[in-house]
Design a protein around this motif. Sequence first.
Motif, mmCIF file in Angstrom:
data_model
loop_
_atom_site.group_PDB
_atom_site.id
_atom_site.type_symbol
_atom_site.label_atom_id
_atom_site.label_comp_id
_atom_site.label_asym_id
_atom_site.label_seq_id
_atom_site.Cartn_x
_atom_site.Cartn_y
_atom_site.Cartn_z
ATOM 1 N N ILE A 63 -49.159 -11.182 -1.367
ATOM 2 C CA ILE A 63 -50.495 -11.686 -1.713
ATOM 3 C C ILE A 63 -50.805 -12.972 -0.950
ATOM 4 O O ILE A 63 -51.832 -13.083 -0.289
ATOM 5 N N THR A 64 -49.921 -13.952 -1.030
ATOM 6 C CA THR A 64 -50.219 -15.264 -0.458
ATOM 7 C C THR A 64 -49.536 -15.512 0.883
ATOM 8 O O THR A 64 -50.020 -16.321 1.673
ATOM 9 N N GLY A 65 -48.424 -14.860 1.134
ATOM 10 C CA GLY A 65 -47.718 -15.000 2.410
ATOM 11 C C GLY A 65 -47.396 -16.438 2.749
ATOM 12 O O GLY A 65 -47.005 -17.229 1.886
ATOM 13 N N ASP A 66 -47.594 -16.792 4.011
ATOM 14 C CA ASP A 66 -47.316 -18.145 4.484
ATOM 15 C C ASP A 66 -48.324 -19.157 3.950
ATOM 16 O O ASP A 66 -48.127 -20.354 4.085
ATOM 17 N N ALA A 67 -49.403 -18.672 3.368
ATOM 18 C CA ALA A 67 -50.468 -19.554 2.879
ATOM 19 C C ALA A 67 -50.357 -19.817 1.378
ATOM 20 O O ALA A 67 -51.351 -20.168 0.738
#
Length: 125
Positions: A63-67
């Motif tokens: 969902i959010t990954g690296d962010a």
Amino acid sequence: MAFKLKTSQKASEIFDRIEGSENLPCYTLVKLAIALSLRSDVPLKDSDFHTNTKGRELNRQTITGDADAVYKCLIELYSHKHLTDEEFFPMYVKAHIDRGAVLLDQEQRYSSDLLSHLSDIDNGL
């Protein structure tokens, strides 16, 4: 710390339908749903935090990954308070996904080309 959440059944059904008709992967739709929920400028209600968990299981990294930190900051800005990691995920993220899915469904129903429509939403403001 939680790494998975389950959407509401309604959100899952919306994602399934839009995924099939628009040929967009679920995780793209989830990110669009979060964006639409944050864009709405309507505070989350208590009922937004009490939806069922009969939908899709989603992984936090997907969902959010690296962010992840960016998502947390945006949701904190939106909610006007600092959130613990346990509040942020899954509680607030799930609430925004479930509410955003309904908003995404409305946008998709009233547009002929969803992605073009979503990219043009802010042009009229």
